[in-house]
Design a protein around this motif. Sequence first.
Motif, PDB file in Angstrom:
ATOM      1  N   PHE A 221     -29.682 -38.841 -10.484  1.00  0.00           N
ATOM      2  CA  PHE A 221     -29.630 -38.539 -11.916  1.00  0.00           C
ATOM      3  C   PHE A 221     -29.471 -37.041 -12.154  1.00  0.00           C
ATOM      4  CE2 PHE A 221     -32.041 -42.663 -12.340  1.00  0.00           C
ATOM      5  CZ  PHE A 221     -31.022 -43.334 -12.989  1.00  0.00           C
ATOM      6  N   ARG A 222     -30.170 -36.229 -11.380  1.00  0.00           N
ATOM      7  CA  ARG A 222     -30.078 -34.783 -11.554  1.00  0.00           C
ATOM      8  C   ARG A 222     -28.681 -34.259 -11.208  1.00  0.00           C
ATOM      9  NH1 ARG A 222     -34.563 -31.581 -12.082  1.00  0.00           N
ATOM     10  NH2 ARG A 222     -32.922 -30.102 -12.657  1.00  0.00           N
ATOM     11  N   ALA A 223     -27.946 -35.004 -10.363  1.00  0.00           N
ATOM     12  CA  ALA A 223     -26.611 -34.561  -9.939  1.00  0.00           C
ATOM     13  C   ALA A 223     -25.499 -35.031 -10.876  1.00  0.00           C
ATOM     14  CB  ALA A 223     -26.332 -35.067  -8.523  1.00  0.00           C
ATOM     15  N   MET A 224     -25.827 -35.841 -11.881  1.00  0.00           N
ATOM     16  CA  MET A 224     -24.803 -36.412 -12.767  1.00  0.00           C
ATOM     17  C   MET A 224     -24.377 -35.376 -13.802  1.00  0.00           C
ATOM     18  SD  MET A 224     -26.264 -40.306 -13.198  1.00  0.00           S
ATOM     19  CE  MET A 224     -26.425 -41.385 -11.776  1.00  0.00           C
ATOM     20  N   ARG A 225     -23.350 -34.628 -13.475  1.00  0.00           N
ATOM     21  CA  ARG A 225     -22.960 -33.486 -14.303  1.00  0.00           C
ATOM     22  C   ARG A 225     -22.382 -33.893 -15.652  1.00  0.00           C
ATOM     23  NH1 ARG A 225     -20.196 -31.173  -9.393  1.00  0.00           N
ATOM     24  NH2 ARG A 225     -18.249 -31.548 -10.508  1.00  0.00           N
ATOM     25  N   ARG A 226     -21.794 -35.092 -15.755  1.00  0.00           N
ATOM     26  CA  ARG A 226     -21.081 -35.472 -16.977  1.00  0.00           C
ATOM     27  C   ARG A 226     -21.897 -36.391 -17.893  1.00  0.00           C
ATOM     28  NH1 ARG A 226     -15.429 -34.354 -16.179  1.00  0.00           N
ATOM     29  NH2 ARG A 226     -14.831 -35.938 -17.697  1.00  0.00           N
ATOM     30  N   ARG A 227     -23.211 -36.480 -17.664  1.00  0.00           N
ATOM     31  CA  ARG A 227     -24.084 -37.318 -18.488  1.00  0.00           C
ATOM     32  C   ARG A 227     -23.491 -38.724 -18.653  1.00  0.00           C
ATOM     33  NH1 ARG A 227     -24.744 -36.548 -23.427  1.00  0.00           N
ATOM     34  NH2 ARG A 227     -26.903 -37.220 -23.536  1.00  0.00           N
ATOM     35  N   PRO A 228     -23.267 -39.442 -17.564  1.00  0.00           N
ATOM     36  CA  PRO A 228     -22.565 -40.722 -17.654  1.00  0.00           C
ATOM     37  C   PRO A 228     -23.426 -41.817 -18.261  1.00  0.00           C
ATOM     38  CG  PRO A 228     -23.404 -40.416 -15.454  1.00  0.00           C
ATOM     39  CD  PRO A 228     -23.681 -39.126 -16.193  1.00  0.00           C
ATOM     40  N   LEU A 229     -22.766 -42.882 -18.660  1.00  0.00           N
ATOM     41  CA  LEU A 229     -23.446 -44.139 -18.918  1.00  0.00           C
ATOM     42  C   LEU A 229     -23.718 -44.789 -17.562  1.00  0.00           C
ATOM     43  CD1 LEU A 229     -21.221 -45.639 -21.777  1.00  0.00           C
ATOM     44  CD2 LEU A 229     -23.300 -44.257 -22.007  1.00  0.00           C
ATOM     45  N   LEU A 230     -24.858 -45.457 -17.442  1.00  0.00           N
ATOM     46  CA  LEU A 230     -25.158 -46.219 -16.237  1.00  0.00           C
ATOM     47  C   LEU A 230     -25.238 -47.694 -16.611  1.00  0.00           C
ATOM     48  CD1 LEU A 230     -25.853 -46.222 -13.216  1.00  0.00           C
ATOM     49  CD2 LEU A 230     -28.266 -46.040 -13.864  1.00  0.00           C
ATOM     50  N   ILE A 231     -24.402 -48.506 -15.966  1.00  0.00           N
ATOM     51  CA  ILE A 231     -24.331 -49.937 -16.231  1.00  0.00           C
ATOM     52  C   ILE A 231     -24.797 -50.680 -14.984  1.00  0.00           C
ATOM     53  CG2 ILE A 231     -22.870 -51.858 -16.959  1.00  0.00           C
ATOM     54  CD1 ILE A 231     -22.946 -49.571 -19.008  1.00  0.00           C
ATOM     55  N   ASN A 232     -25.716 -51.613 -15.163  1.00  0.00           N
ATOM     56  CA  ASN A 232     -26.208 -52.388 -14.018  1.00  0.00           C
ATOM     57  C   ASN A 232     -26.245 -53.870 -14.367  1.00  0.00           C
ATOM     58  OD1 ASN A 232     -27.324 -53.326 -11.672  1.00  0.00           O
ATOM     59  ND2 ASN A 232     -29.296 -52.296 -11.918  1.00  0.00           N
TER      60      ASN A 232
END
Length: 349
Positions: A221-232
């Motif tokens: 999460f800390r490495a997600m530079r583009r503030r993505p949506l997370l779908i599971n």
Amino acid sequence: MMHRIVFLDRSTLAPQVRLRAPAFAHEMIEHADTAADQVVQRLAGAHIAILNKVPLTAAALARLPDLRLVAVAATGTDCIDKAACQRHGVVVCNIRGYAVHTVPEHTFALMLALRRNLVAYRQDVIAGRWQASGRFCFFDHPIRDLAGARLGIIGAGVLGQRVAALARAFGMVPLIAAHKGRSDMGPAFTPWQEVIETSDVITLHCPLTPQTRGMIARPEFRAMRRRPLLINTARGGLVDEAALVEALDEGWVGGAGFDVTEGEPPAAGHPLMRVAARPNVILTPHVAWASEEAQQSLADQLVDNIELFVSGQPGNIVTGWPVQATMAAPAVAGMTPDAQPADQSASAR
């Protein structure tokens, strides 16, 4: 021979789904649900067990000498002690390919709703915000297109590939993630860290194994530079859910669309239940797989699997073949280990 078949959790299929009678002499007993301490009693004398989410442990298998087949009414088999099944000569087979439309469509339903802030706008309309604005529209929540967005896909099986095909139709850039910690998977795969760092949306379509449990956690999460949506729409245990709540609070991700949780149904104090009412979170009750068409396909394949096993030509094998696994030895005399496919546990259910 009269084959005794026991379905331990028939309520995991909708009532309207037709389960045809197998084309051989049999007795079928159906239970809506089965608790862990009821498994041995209900399977006593059974040759074939049908189950979806009921755990089947090594201790239970040791007390079920007549059992020869576990027909899983799903793709995922993580509720079964497969090593114990192998030791006891019990075949495990699963359902494959039935969710190729329903799970990807649910994935994109979550993705579109979050990307376009549909939940927030719906809540505003219900609250009277449209009338209060005095205008034909208002812009309280950002709306983003899917076209041009980078979609990180974790899981390169049938579902992951179908999601990639739909992504291309939307004009997205699909990135199939290499396995975490692997750098030798070839040009068809994008390095794990690049997917985590550069995706606008990340979607999970892999099985839950000891290697994949908690694969998305605080460092990711800390490495997600583009503030993505997370779908599971795969398995809840793939994501550290407490870390996801922190990521939502800190703005490391833009939103979450989950159809699964660690422990189902989730308790009232579950991390995702604490954020389920937020407009950038959508939590659905493990129904991505459950279109009427998909459920009927699953039920038909379930009976096919049982009939194939009894005929001595089992299909969709996960484990247990050919170790003394059939009802009658002559039916399998010509089979060899080459006939056993690899474990194909997947993420549909």
